[in-house]
Design a protein around this motif. Structure first.
Motif, PDB file in Angstrom:
ATOM      1  N   LEU A  60       0.859  -1.187   0.000  1.00  0.00           N
ATOM      2  CA  LEU A  60       0.000   0.000   0.000  1.00  0.00           C
ATOM      3  C   LEU A  60       0.896   1.238   0.000  1.00  0.00           C
ATOM      4  CD1 LEU A  60      -2.678  -0.852   2.747  1.00  0.00           C
ATOM      5  CD2 LEU A  60      -3.057  -0.784   0.271  1.00  0.00           C
ATOM      6  N   MET A  61       0.490   2.275  -0.731  1.00  0.00           N
ATOM      7  CA  MET A  61       1.240   3.532  -0.710  1.00  0.00           C
ATOM      8  C   MET A  61       0.286   4.661  -0.338  1.00  0.00           C
ATOM      9  SD  MET A  61       3.703   5.253  -3.608  1.00  0.00           S
ATOM     10  CE  MET A  61       2.503   5.209  -4.944  1.00  0.00           C
ATOM     11  N   PHE A  62       0.619   5.343   0.757  1.00  0.00           N
ATOM     12  CA  PHE A  62      -0.226   6.418   1.283  1.00  0.00           C
ATOM     13  C   PHE A  62       0.447   7.784   1.117  1.00  0.00           C
ATOM     14  CE2 PHE A  62      -1.343   2.740   3.931  1.00  0.00           C
ATOM     15  CZ  PHE A  62      -2.726   2.826   4.010  1.00  0.00           C
ATOM     16  N   THR A  63      -0.352   8.804   0.795  1.00  0.00           N
ATOM     17  CA  THR A  63       0.037  10.185   1.070  1.00  0.00           C
ATOM     18  C   THR A  63      -1.054  10.727   1.996  1.00  0.00           C
ATOM     19  OG1 THR A  63      -1.258  11.187  -0.703  1.00  0.00           O
ATOM     20  CG2 THR A  63       0.976  10.446  -1.270  1.00  0.00           C
ATOM     21  N   ALA A  64      -0.993  12.020   2.299  1.00  0.00           N
ATOM     22  CA  ALA A  64      -2.025  12.574   3.176  1.00  0.00           C
ATOM     23  C   ALA A  64      -3.416  12.398   2.567  1.00  0.00           C
ATOM     24  CB  ALA A  64      -1.742  14.042   3.449  1.00  0.00           C
ATOM     25  N   ASP A  65      -3.508  12.377   1.235  1.00  0.00           N
ATOM     26  CA  ASP A  65      -4.848  12.285   0.646  1.00  0.00           C
ATOM     27  C   ASP A  65      -5.011  11.299  -0.498  1.00  0.00           C
ATOM     28  OD1 ASP A  65      -4.235  15.704  -0.303  1.00  0.00           O
ATOM     29  OD2 ASP A  65      -3.408  13.872  -1.130  1.00  0.00           O
ATOM     30  N   THR A  66      -4.052  10.381  -0.667  1.00  0.00           N
ATOM     31  CA  THR A  66      -4.236   9.333  -1.677  1.00  0.00           C
ATOM     32  C   THR A  66      -3.827   7.987  -1.083  1.00  0.00           C
ATOM     33  OG1 THR A  66      -1.973   9.504  -2.535  1.00  0.00           O
ATOM     34  CG2 THR A  66      -3.641  10.899  -3.595  1.00  0.00           C
ATOM     35  N   VAL A  67      -4.339   6.931  -1.703  1.00  0.00           N
ATOM     36  CA  VAL A  67      -3.873   5.589  -1.351  1.00  0.00           C
ATOM     37  C   VAL A  67      -3.873   4.734  -2.602  1.00  0.00           C
ATOM     38  CG1 VAL A  67      -6.158   4.993  -0.478  1.00  0.00           C
ATOM     39  CG2 VAL A  67      -4.242   3.520   0.074  1.00  0.00           C
ATOM     40  N   PHE A  68      -2.831   3.939  -2.752  1.00  0.00           N
ATOM     41  CA  PHE A  68      -2.687   3.043  -3.893  1.00  0.00           C
ATOM     42  C   PHE A  68      -2.392   1.648  -3.361  1.00  0.00           C
ATOM     43  CE2 PHE A  68       0.389   1.160  -7.087  1.00  0.00           C
ATOM     44  CZ  PHE A  68      -0.578   0.848  -8.034  1.00  0.00           C
ATOM     45  N   ALA A  69      -3.037   0.640  -3.945  1.00  0.00           N
ATOM     46  CA  ALA A  69      -2.820  -0.744  -3.524  1.00  0.00           C
ATOM     47  C   ALA A  69      -2.311  -1.551  -4.705  1.00  0.00           C
ATOM     48  CB  ALA A  69      -4.117  -1.349  -3.001  1.00  0.00           C
ATOM     49  N   SER A  94      -9.675   4.096  -8.442  1.00  0.00           N
ATOM     50  CA  SER A  94      -8.532   4.990  -8.241  1.00  0.00           C
ATOM     51  C   SER A  94      -7.514   4.364  -7.286  1.00  0.00           C
ATOM     52  CB  SER A  94      -8.999   6.382  -7.785  1.00  0.00           C
ATOM     53  OG  SER A  94      -8.854   6.528  -6.410  1.00  0.00           O
ATOM     54  N   LEU A  95      -7.961   3.482  -6.404  1.00  0.00           N
ATOM     55  CA  LEU A  95      -7.053   2.760  -5.504  1.00  0.00           C
ATOM     56  C   LEU A  95      -6.075   1.866  -6.260  1.00  0.00           C
ATOM     57  CD1 LEU A  95      -6.401   1.690  -2.546  1.00  0.00           C
ATOM     58  CD2 LEU A  95      -8.116  -0.079  -2.981  1.00  0.00           C
ATOM     59  N   THR A  96      -6.501   1.351  -7.411  1.00  0.00           N
ATOM     60  CA  THR A  96      -5.752   0.269  -8.070  1.00  0.00           C
ATOM     61  C   THR A  96      -5.156   0.638  -9.421  1.00  0.00           C
ATOM     62  OG1 THR A  96      -7.829  -0.484  -9.056  1.00  0.00           O
ATOM     63  CG2 THR A  96      -7.161  -1.543  -7.014  1.00  0.00           C
ATOM     64  N   THR A  97      -5.450   1.835  -9.913  1.00  0.00           N
ATOM     65  CA  THR A  97      -5.041   2.169 -11.282  1.00  0.00           C
ATOM     66  C   THR A  97      -3.569   2.554 -11.366  1.00  0.00           C
ATOM     67  OG1 THR A  97      -7.269   2.890 -11.803  1.00  0.00           O
ATOM     68  CG2 THR A  97      -5.505   3.739 -13.211  1.00  0.00           C
ATOM     69  N   PHE A  98      -2.880   1.995 -12.336  1.00  0.00           N
ATOM     70  CA  PHE A  98      -1.515   2.437 -12.640  1.00  0.00           C
ATOM     71  C   PHE A  98      -1.294   2.359 -14.149  1.00  0.00           C
ATOM     72  CE2 PHE A  98       0.322  -1.785 -13.354  1.00  0.00           C
ATOM     73  CZ  PHE A  98      -0.511  -2.614 -12.616  1.00  0.00           C
ATOM     74  N   ARG A  99      -0.278   3.072 -14.596  1.00  0.00           N
ATOM     75  CA  ARG A  99      -0.027   3.226 -16.025  1.00  0.00           C
ATOM     76  C   ARG A  99       0.425   1.952 -16.705  1.00  0.00           C
ATOM     77  NH1 ARG A  99       2.930   8.936 -15.792  1.00  0.00           N
ATOM     78  NH2 ARG A  99       4.739   7.729 -15.140  1.00  0.00           N
ATOM     79  N   ASP A 100       0.180   1.885 -18.008  1.00  0.00           N
ATOM     80  CA  ASP A 100       0.759   0.816 -18.806  1.00  0.00           C
ATOM     81  C   ASP A 100       2.261   0.999 -18.880  1.00  0.00           C
ATOM     82  OD1 ASP A 100      -1.353  -0.855 -19.519  1.00  0.00           O
ATOM     83  OD2 ASP A 100      -2.071   0.611 -20.975  1.00  0.00           O
ATOM     84  N   ILE A 101       2.921  -0.030 -19.304  1.00  0.00           N
ATOM     85  CA  ILE A 101       4.378   0.000 -19.376  1.00  0.00           C
ATOM     86  C   ILE A 101       4.846   0.987 -20.445  1.00  0.00           C
ATOM     87  CG2 ILE A 101       4.681  -1.834 -21.088  1.00  0.00           C
ATOM     88  CD1 ILE A 101       6.807  -2.967 -19.165  1.00  0.00           C
ATOM     89  N   GLU A 102       5.964   1.631 -20.153  1.00  0.00           N
ATOM     90  CA  GLU A 102       6.583   2.533 -21.120  1.00  0.00           C
ATOM     91  C   GLU A 102       8.039   2.133 -21.272  1.00  0.00           C
ATOM     92  OE1 GLU A 102       5.453   6.832 -20.048  1.00  0.00           O
ATOM     93  OE2 GLU A 102       4.572   5.541 -18.522  1.00  0.00           O
ATOM     94  N   PRO A 103       8.633   2.448 -22.404  1.00  0.00           N
ATOM     95  CA  PRO A 103      10.052   2.095 -22.560  1.00  0.00           C
ATOM     96  C   PRO A 103      10.920   2.865 -21.554  1.00  0.00           C
ATOM     97  CG  PRO A 103       9.197   3.166 -24.553  1.00  0.00           C
ATOM     98  CD  PRO A 103       8.067   3.073 -23.602  1.00  0.00           C
ATOM     99  N   ALA A 147      -6.752 -10.024  -8.942  1.00  0.00           N
ATOM    100  CA  ALA A 147      -6.607  -9.610  -7.537  1.00  0.00           C
ATOM    101  C   ALA A 147      -7.311  -8.283  -7.321  1.00  0.00           C
ATOM    102  CB  ALA A 147      -5.132  -9.484  -7.179  1.00  0.00           C
ATOM    103  N   ALA A 148      -8.219  -8.241  -6.378  1.00  0.00           N
ATOM    104  CA  ALA A 148      -8.869  -6.986  -5.984  1.00  0.00           C
ATOM    105  C   ALA A 148      -8.525  -6.725  -4.525  1.00  0.00           C
ATOM    106  CB  ALA A 148     -10.376  -7.082  -6.149  1.00  0.00           C
ATOM    107  N   PRO A 149      -7.855  -5.616  -4.237  1.00  0.00           N
ATOM    108  CA  PRO A 149      -7.550  -5.309  -2.837  1.00  0.00           C
ATOM    109  C   PRO A 149      -8.825  -4.900  -2.114  1.00  0.00           C
ATOM    110  CG  PRO A 149      -6.969  -3.446  -4.206  1.00  0.00           C
ATOM    111  CD  PRO A 149      -7.441  -4.528  -5.142  1.00  0.00           C
TER     112      PRO A 149
END
Lengths: 306, 306
Positions: free
Chosen positions: A208-217, B295-304, B217-219
Motif C-alpha cells: 500500500l502507498m499512502f500520502t495525506a490524501d491518496t492511497v494506492f494498492a 482509483s485505488l488500483t489504477t496504474f499506467r501501462d508500461i513505457e520504454p 486480484a482486488a484489494p
C-alpha cells in the motif's frame, strides 16, 4: 539520475521448507543495489570483513554497481541466520553475528554526495541521520527500518522519518511504530512525522502507498513457486527507487508505476535462494511481468445498471 | 435474472473493541440477500424460530426480498455469539446455538426452481446438494462453506464443489481443504474438483479470483473506521452475485467487475454493526465507492525505459 544506497552486505544462512542456503550472499544493500541496477546507476555504501570473497565483489561490479563506498575492514562480515515455515511470511531469526557492522561508519565518498536519489536501508537510525547530513541536495530520499530500531531508538528513527520523502516499512512495523492497529490511521501518523509518503509492505498481500490524501494498492503476484522470501523487501525498494531514478517522474502516477516495478522485482527474487534469480534475470522478463501485474489487476470502469 | 440464496437467518451477539451488538440481525442469507438486493431480485430460503421478530421480516421485505422460502418453525432462531480482537481478521466463536437450524430442510418453493442464479451460503454440504437437486437449469451457481464442514463432511463438500460454477471460500479454508500452503496450487486443486472458478476471500487484504488459466486480484479498500467484520464475506458474495444476475455477463471481464462490486459492498458492511450500514446505503454511494476502488488500483501501462 543515480542512486546511493547505504545498508548491509552480508552472509545469510537461510532455511525454508524447500531447501537451505549456507553462507550465501545477502544484505539489504546487496538486494537493493542489484535490483535497482536494472533501471539506474547505483552506488553502494556498506562494510564487509576480510572474509568477503572476490566472487561477490565481481558480481556486484558485473551489475555496474559503484563500489567506491564498500569498506573492507578487519574482522568478519555480518552474518544472519534465519528460518521460514510453510507460510513464508515471517522469518524466524536464529542467529545474528553483527561482526564488522558494529564498526560501520557510513562515510560517503565525495562523488556520492551529489546524488539525486538516496535510499537508507535498514541500519541504526543514528547512522541514517549521519548519512542524511552528508548528502547535498537530493531530489528524493527514502528509508527502511525494523522492529529492533523501533523499540530501541524510536526518537532517532522518527527524526529520520521527518527528514526523508518516503518511508518504506512493513505492516507490522507501521503498527508497532504508532501503536495503532488500523493501518490507515497508522499511515496518517507516520506521514505526520514529516515524510510525504508511506509505503507499507505486506508480503504476499502486496503493497500500500499512502500520502495525506491518496492511497494506492498493488497486490503481489500469486506465485506457484516461492522458495525464499529473504531480501524481497529490499529488492522491492530497489526496483521502486531504481525506476524512479530512471524516469525522474515523482508524480503520483510515476510513483505508482515505480511501485509496480518494485513488486515485479520482488516477485522474481522469491523464486530462488539468495540473489540467484536476479542473477539470471533479463529486462524483457521484467517488462513481461509488469504486463502480468497489469492483467492481474485490471477491471472495467463503472457502467450504469441494466 | 433473479437469485435464489439458501443459508441462515440468525441472531448474532458480537463484541469488537469498538462496541457490542446483542441479539442483532445476522445470518449468511440475510447479509447475502440484503447486499444482492441492491442489484437484482432476490429470493431467500432459510429457517427461523417463533422468536424471530416481525421488524426483521419487515426490513427484508423493504429490500424487496422474496420471503416465500423463509420457513418459520417451532423453537428458537439460530444464535451465534462471537468476538473480535483489534486485528478484526478472525472471529473467535464463543457460543453457537443451532436451535431450529438442526431441523432445516431447504425445500424450494416451486417458483424458485427456475432461478437463473443460485447461491449456496455456508450450510451443511448435504443440504447444499439437496438444493442443487431441486433447481432446474441455473445459468450460474456458487457455494460458500467453512472449516467445520471441511473437517466433518469433506466428501459431500467436494461433491458440491464439483457441481457448482464458482466456489467462494476464504484463504484458510482453501489451504485446509487441499492441505496445500501455496494458494496458487490450492486453487488449482479446487478447480480440478469440477468448479470452473475459485474466489478466495482474504479479509482486509482483498480477494483473488482464479480460473484454470487466469487470476485477478482486488484489494480491499483501506478503511479508517472498521467496526464489525461480521457478514463481510456474505455481503461480498451478495454484491458479486447480485451484480452478475443484473448484467448476465459471465465473461472474465464481467466477473471482475462484479467482484469489485462485491468488495464495495463488503467495505460498507464493516463500517457498522449488523446490517446497519447496508440499511442506510444508497446506490449512488455504491457507484462512488466503485470509483474509489478504481482509483485505488489504477496504474499506467508500461513505457520504454529512459
Amino acid at each position: 539520475m543515480g542512486i546511493v544506497v547505504v545498508g548491509t552486505v552480508a552472509f545469510d544462512t537461510v532455511e525454508t521448507p524447500f531447501g537451505k542456503g549456507e553462507n550465501v550472499l545477502g544484505g539489504s544493500a546487496t538486494y537493493f543495489a542489484t535490483s535497482a541496477s536494472f533501471f539506474s546507476d547505483v552506488s553502494l555504501v556498506a562494510v564487509v570483513g576480510e572474509d568477503f570473497p572476490e566472487e561477490h565483489v565481481a558480481f556486484l561490479r558485473s551489475r555496474d554497481i559503484n563500489l567506491d563506498g564498500l569498506q573492507r575492514i578487519a574482522g568478519k562480515t555480518f552474518h544472519w541466520t534465519g528460518k521460514y515455515g510453510y507460510d513464508l511470511n515471517e522469518a524466524q531469526t536464529l542467529d545474528t553475528q553483527l561482526n564488522v557492522l558494529l564498526q560501520f561508519n557510513p562515510e560517503l565518498p565525495a562523488a556520492y554526495r551529489d546524488t539525486d536519489v538516496l535510499f537508507l536501508a535498514n541500519i541504526d537510525p543514528e547512522l541514517q541521520l549521519q548519512v542524511l547530513d552528508q548528502v547535498k541536495q537530493p531530489k528524493l530520499t527514502a528509508c527502511d527500518s525494523m522492529n529492533f530500531w523501533i523499540s530501541s531508538k524510536p526518537e532517532a528513527l522518527k527524526e529520520v522519518m521527518k527528514r526523508v520523502d518516503i518511508v518504506v516499512i512493513n505492516e507490522g512495523e507501521a503498527r508497532m511504530l504508532t501503536g495503532e492497529a488500523n493501518l490507515v490511521r497508522a499511515a496518517r501518523q507516520i506521514i505526520a512525522l514529516g515524510c510525504k509518503r508511506l509505503v507499507v509492505k505486506r508480503g504476499e498481500y502486496g503493497v500500500l502507498m499512502f500520502t495525506a490524501d491518496t492511497v494506492f494498492a498493488a497486490p503481489a503476484l500469486p506465485l506457484e513457486e516461492v522458495f525464499d522470501p529473504t531480501g524481497a523487501g529490499d529488492t522491492f525498494a530497489g526496483g521502486f527507487m531504481g525506476y524512479l531514478a530512471n524516469t525522474g517522474d515523482f508524480s503520483e502516477e510515476g510513483l505508482r508505476q515505480a511501485l509496480v516495478f518494485g513488486s515485479v522485482m520482488a516477485s522474481f527474487n522469491v523464486e530462488d535462494f539468495s540473489l540467484n534469480r536476479l542473477k539470471r534475470l533479463s529486462y524483457p522478463e521484467i517488462e513481461q511481468r509488469y504486463r502480468s501485474f497489469k492483467s492481474l489487476t485490471t477491471f472495467r470502469d463503472i457502467e450504469p445498471l441494466a
